[in-house]
Design an enzyme around this catalytic site. Structure first.
Site, PDB file in Angstrom:
ATOM      1  N   LYS A 118       0.835  -1.211   0.000  1.00 15.44           N
ATOM      2  CA  LYS A 118       0.000   0.000   0.000  1.00 15.44           C
ATOM      3  C   LYS A 118       0.872   1.264   0.000  1.00 15.44           C
ATOM      4  O   LYS A 118       0.656   2.176  -0.789  1.00 15.44           O
ATOM      5  CB  LYS A 118      -0.915   0.033   1.240  1.00 15.44           C
ATOM      6  CG  LYS A 118      -1.884  -1.125   1.318  1.00 15.44           C
ATOM      7  CD  LYS A 118      -2.795  -1.020   2.527  1.00 15.44           C
ATOM      8  CE  LYS A 118      -2.079  -1.092   3.871  1.00 15.44           C
ATOM      9  NZ  LYS A 118      -1.392  -2.389   4.114  1.00 15.44           N
ATOM     10  N   ARG A 127      -9.744   1.364   8.239  1.00 16.50           N
ATOM     11  CA  ARG A 127      -9.428  -0.049   8.453  1.00 16.50           C
ATOM     12  C   ARG A 127     -10.312  -0.699   9.496  1.00 16.50           C
ATOM     13  O   ARG A 127      -9.932  -1.685  10.110  1.00 16.50           O
ATOM     14  CB  ARG A 127      -7.939  -0.251   8.722  1.00 16.50           C
ATOM     15  CG  ARG A 127      -7.421   0.406   9.923  1.00 16.50           C
ATOM     16  CD  ARG A 127      -5.938   0.661   9.802  1.00 16.50           C
ATOM     17  NE  ARG A 127      -5.095  -0.500   9.753  1.00 16.50           N
ATOM     18  CZ  ARG A 127      -3.844  -0.481   9.273  1.00 16.50           C
ATOM     19  NH1 ARG A 127      -3.328   0.609   8.766  1.00 16.50           N
ATOM     20  NH2 ARG A 127      -3.117  -1.548   9.308  1.00 16.50           N
ATOM     21  N   ARG A 149      11.751  -5.691   4.740  1.00 18.54           N
ATOM     22  CA  ARG A 149      11.472  -4.245   4.654  1.00 18.54           C
ATOM     23  C   ARG A 149      12.395  -3.428   5.550  1.00 18.54           C
ATOM     24  O   ARG A 149      12.683  -3.792   6.689  1.00 18.54           O
ATOM     25  CB  ARG A 149      10.031  -3.956   5.048  1.00 18.54           C
ATOM     26  CG  ARG A 149       9.763  -2.448   5.135  1.00 18.54           C
ATOM     27  CD  ARG A 149       8.319  -2.088   5.187  1.00 18.54           C
ATOM     28  NE  ARG A 149       7.597  -2.785   6.221  1.00 18.54           N
ATOM     29  CZ  ARG A 149       6.274  -2.820   6.280  1.00 18.54           C
ATOM     30  NH1 ARG A 149       5.542  -2.212   5.362  1.00 18.54           N
ATOM     31  NH2 ARG A 149       5.678  -3.462   7.261  1.00 18.54           N
ATOM     32  N   ARG A 199      10.846  -1.761  11.145  1.00 16.47           N
ATOM     33  CA  ARG A 199       9.760  -1.252  11.982  1.00 16.47           C
ATOM     34  C   ARG A 199       9.574  -2.130  13.209  1.00 16.47           C
ATOM     35  O   ARG A 199       9.713  -3.347  13.144  1.00 16.47           O
ATOM     36  CB  ARG A 199       8.452  -1.207  11.176  1.00 16.47           C
ATOM     37  CG  ARG A 199       8.314   0.083  10.408  1.00 16.47           C
ATOM     38  CD  ARG A 199       7.161   0.131   9.454  1.00 16.47           C
ATOM     39  NE  ARG A 199       5.924  -0.504   9.878  1.00 16.47           N
ATOM     40  CZ  ARG A 199       4.844  -0.546   9.113  1.00 16.47           C
ATOM     41  NH1 ARG A 199       4.846   0.002   7.915  1.00 16.47           N
ATOM     42  NH2 ARG A 199       3.751  -1.139   9.540  1.00 16.47           N
ATOM     43  N   ARG A 238      -0.993  -8.753  13.438  1.00 15.24           N
ATOM     44  CA  ARG A 238      -1.533  -7.741  12.505  1.00 15.24           C
ATOM     45  C   ARG A 238      -2.372  -8.412  11.419  1.00 15.24           C
ATOM     46  O   ARG A 238      -3.400  -7.878  11.011  1.00 15.24           O
ATOM     47  CB  ARG A 238      -0.384  -6.941  11.865  1.00 15.24           C
ATOM     48  CG  ARG A 238       0.240  -5.950  12.844  1.00 15.24           C
ATOM     49  CD  ARG A 238       1.618  -5.493  12.393  1.00 15.24           C
ATOM     50  NE  ARG A 238       1.611  -4.841  11.106  1.00 15.24           N
ATOM     51  CZ  ARG A 238       2.693  -4.724  10.337  1.00 15.24           C
ATOM     52  NH1 ARG A 238       3.851  -5.204  10.730  1.00 15.24           N
ATOM     53  NH2 ARG A 238       2.612  -4.104   9.179  1.00 15.24           N
TER      54      ARG A 238
HETATM   55  P1  AP5 Z   1       4.806  -1.626   1.836  1.00 22.69           P
HETATM   56  O1  AP5 Z   1       4.508  -0.755   0.658  1.00 22.69           O
HETATM   57  O2  AP5 Z   1       5.550  -1.058   2.991  1.00 22.69           O
HETATM   58  O3  AP5 Z   1       3.465  -2.380   2.311  1.00 22.69           O
HETATM   59  P2  AP5 Z   1       2.215  -1.832   3.128  1.00 22.69           P
HETATM   60  O4  AP5 Z   1       0.992  -2.454   2.530  1.00 22.69           O
HETATM   61  O5  AP5 Z   1       2.253  -0.358   3.236  1.00 22.69           O
HETATM   62  O6  AP5 Z   1       2.477  -2.539   4.515  1.00 22.69           O
HETATM   63  P3  AP5 Z   1       2.328  -1.981   6.011  1.00 22.69           P
HETATM   64  O7  AP5 Z   1       3.011  -2.984   6.876  1.00 22.69           O
HETATM   65  O8  AP5 Z   1       2.755  -0.564   6.092  1.00 22.69           O
HETATM   66  O9  AP5 Z   1       0.784  -2.066   6.202  1.00 22.69           O
HETATM   67  P4  AP5 Z   1       0.013  -1.966   7.538  1.00 22.69           P
HETATM   68  O10 AP5 Z   1      -1.360  -1.665   7.085  1.00 22.69           O
HETATM   69  O11 AP5 Z   1       0.154  -3.173   8.389  1.00 22.69           O
HETATM   70  O12 AP5 Z   1       0.792  -0.826   8.367  1.00 22.69           O
HETATM   71  P5  AP5 Z   1       0.458   0.683   8.696  1.00 22.69           P
HETATM   72  O13 AP5 Z   1       1.723   1.415   8.722  1.00 22.69           O
HETATM   73  O14 AP5 Z   1      -0.659   1.181   7.877  1.00 22.69           O
HETATM   74  O15 AP5 Z   1       5.623  -2.905   1.251  1.00 22.69           O
HETATM   75  C1  AP5 Z   1       6.141  -3.898   2.118  1.00 22.69           C
HETATM   76  C2  AP5 Z   1       7.546  -4.323   1.671  1.00 22.69           C
HETATM   77  O16 AP5 Z   1       7.433  -4.986   0.406  1.00 22.69           O
HETATM   78  C3  AP5 Z   1       8.525  -3.162   1.441  1.00 22.69           C
HETATM   79  O17 AP5 Z   1       9.820  -3.572   1.818  1.00 22.69           O
HETATM   80  C4  AP5 Z   1       8.468  -2.910  -0.089  1.00 22.69           C
HETATM   81  O18 AP5 Z   1       9.695  -2.398  -0.582  1.00 22.69           O
HETATM   82  C5  AP5 Z   1       8.187  -4.306  -0.610  1.00 22.69           C
HETATM   83  N1  AP5 Z   1       7.332  -4.341  -1.790  1.00 22.69           N
HETATM   84  C6  AP5 Z   1       6.264  -3.532  -2.062  1.00 22.69           C
HETATM   85  N2  AP5 Z   1       5.682  -3.890  -3.229  1.00 22.69           N
HETATM   86  C7  AP5 Z   1       6.394  -4.968  -3.677  1.00 22.69           C
HETATM   87  C8  AP5 Z   1       6.282  -5.811  -4.830  1.00 22.69           C
HETATM   88  N3  AP5 Z   1       5.322  -5.639  -5.730  1.00 22.69           N
HETATM   89  N4  AP5 Z   1       7.171  -6.822  -4.969  1.00 22.69           N
HETATM   90  C9  AP5 Z   1       8.161  -7.024  -4.046  1.00 22.69           C
HETATM   91  N5  AP5 Z   1       8.332  -6.263  -2.948  1.00 22.69           N
HETATM   92  C10 AP5 Z   1       7.443  -5.247  -2.763  1.00 22.69           C
HETATM   93  O19 AP5 Z   1      -0.112   0.562  10.195  1.00 22.69           O
HETATM   94  C11 AP5 Z   1       0.750   0.203  11.247  1.00 22.69           C
HETATM   95  C12 AP5 Z   1      -0.010   0.244  12.564  1.00 22.69           C
HETATM   96  O20 AP5 Z   1      -0.463   1.590  12.823  1.00 22.69           O
HETATM   97  C13 AP5 Z   1      -1.281  -0.603  12.642  1.00 22.69           C
HETATM   98  O21 AP5 Z   1      -1.011  -1.946  12.970  1.00 22.69           O
HETATM   99  C14 AP5 Z   1      -2.067   0.129  13.731  1.00 22.69           C
HETATM  100  O22 AP5 Z   1      -1.568  -0.166  15.009  1.00 22.69           O
HETATM  101  C15 AP5 Z   1      -1.762   1.590  13.423  1.00 22.69           C
HETATM  102  N6  AP5 Z   1      -2.708   2.180  12.473  1.00 22.69           N
HETATM  103  C16 AP5 Z   1      -2.419   2.695  11.231  1.00 22.69           C
HETATM  104  N7  AP5 Z   1      -3.531   3.151  10.643  1.00 22.69           N
HETATM  105  C17 AP5 Z   1      -4.552   2.930  11.513  1.00 22.69           C
HETATM  106  C18 AP5 Z   1      -5.946   3.159  11.463  1.00 22.69           C
HETATM  107  N8  AP5 Z   1      -6.556   3.710  10.384  1.00 22.69           N
HETATM  108  N9  AP5 Z   1      -6.688   2.794  12.540  1.00 22.69           N
HETATM  109  C19 AP5 Z   1      -6.132   2.256  13.631  1.00 22.69           C
HETATM  110  N10 AP5 Z   1      -4.816   1.998  13.742  1.00 22.69           N
HETATM  111  C20 AP5 Z   1      -4.032   2.322  12.683  1.00 22.69           C
HETATM  112 MG    MG Z   2       2.503   0.992   4.814  1.00 24.37          MG
END
Ligand code: AP5
Ligand code: MG
Length: 222
Positions: free
Chosen positions: A13, A88, A127, A161, A172
């Site tokens: 994402k 989410r 990552r 992270r 998660r």
């Molecule tokens: P990346 O692009 O980083 O993936 P992502 O989908 O963004 O993964 P996240 O782990 O950030 O998602 P998440 O929803 O769990 O975390 P968030 O930060 O939102 O790609 C991943 C890896 O793969 C990278 O190394 C990249 O280089 C590689 N890659 C990408 N595309 C690729 C491809 N096609 N092929 C190969 N490699 C590839 O949330 C974290 C925490 O914050 C949550 O758990 C929660 O506690 C809190 N939080 C955030 N938002 C909310 C909300 N709205 N409500 C409540 N709590 C929230």
């Molecule tokens: Mg992300």
């Protein structure tokens, strides 16, 4: 262009949202990045959010919605945005509907990035993120930095992270299945859901996203 990106942890994402935001000239609003900035700065919000993030749980809906509401009402979001990580939960999806009504706007689409769990584990396992420049994302194998351990964009140090430990990733994924997967059904019912195969390289996924949005190739570039 007002887009919501859905998909499990590690689906890509953040990677795709940054590309789409640059292409459309609109802000990339990642609630995960916003929260990590607050944690890094040691603010009251950051201290409240840290335990939730480190245990893989969602921070309370009201807390995150207040932040998103502020951002979406600001002038910077007037021409659109790419929302990454919000909504989410079903409560957040309804809250976003209220914010859209308040701003007299509508979503263009909700893109659901579909990738299997083994690939999620591979992606998260390699990552590295830059904490200095609000979340540039790298991968040890698929998107390595030019200089090992340093951000290509600002020279900041790269980190794993705190929530990327295997046990937290499992939690998660469970939270995603239970609380976030229903959000896709919400957008399917609204006729806004676009499912995107997110396997393959990041470039291939970007091409599929643009195809899904009905954007034609321009000058050989998509
Ligand atoms: P990346 O692009 O980083 O993936 P992502 O989908 O963004 O993964 P996240 O782990 O950030 O998602 P998440 O929803 O769990 O975390 P968030 O930060 O939102 O790609 C991943 C890896 O793969 C990278 O190394 C990249 O280089 C590689 N890659 C990408 N595309 C690729 C491809 N096609 N092929 C190969 N490699 C590839 O949330 C974290 C925490 O914050 C949550 O758990 C929660 O506690 C809190 N939080 C955030 N938002 C909310 C909300 N709205 N409500 C409540 N709590 C929230
Ligand atoms: Mg992300």
């Amino acid at each position: 262009m007002r887009l919501v990106l859905l998909g499990p942890p590690g689906a890509g994402k953040g990677t795709q949202a940054r590309r789409l935001a640059e292409r459309f000239g609109v802000p990339h609003l990642s609630t995960g990045d916003l929260l990590r900035e607050q944690v890094g700065a040691g603010t009251v919000l950051g201290r409240r959010a840290a335990d939730f993030i480190d245990s893989g749980r969602l921070v309370p809906d009201a807390l995150i919605t207040a932040i998103v509401r502020g951002r979406l009402h600001s002038g910077r979001a007037a021409d659109g945005y790419v929302l990454d990580g919000y909504p989410r939960s079903a409560v957040q999806a309804k809250a976003l509907e209220t914010i859209l009504a308040e701003t007299g706007t509508a979503l263009t689409a909700a893109l659901d990035l579909v990738v299997d769990e083994e690939e999620v584990v591979r992606r998260i396992g390699g990552r590295q993120v830059c904490l200095r420049d609000s979340g540039h994302i790298f991968h040890l194998h698929t998107a390595p930095p030019i200089v090992r351990g340093l951000c290509d964009h600002c020279g900041g140090e790269l980190y794993q992270r705190s929530d990327d430990r295997p046990a937290t990733v499992r939690d998660r994924l469970a939270v995603y299945a239970e609380q976030t997967a229903p959000v896709a059904r919400f957008y399917a019912d609204a006729g806004l859901l676009r499912t995107v195969d997110a396997e393959g390289t990041a470039d291939e996924v970007t091409r599929r996203v643009l195809d899904t949005l009905g954007l034609a190739r321009v000058g050989g570039r998509r």
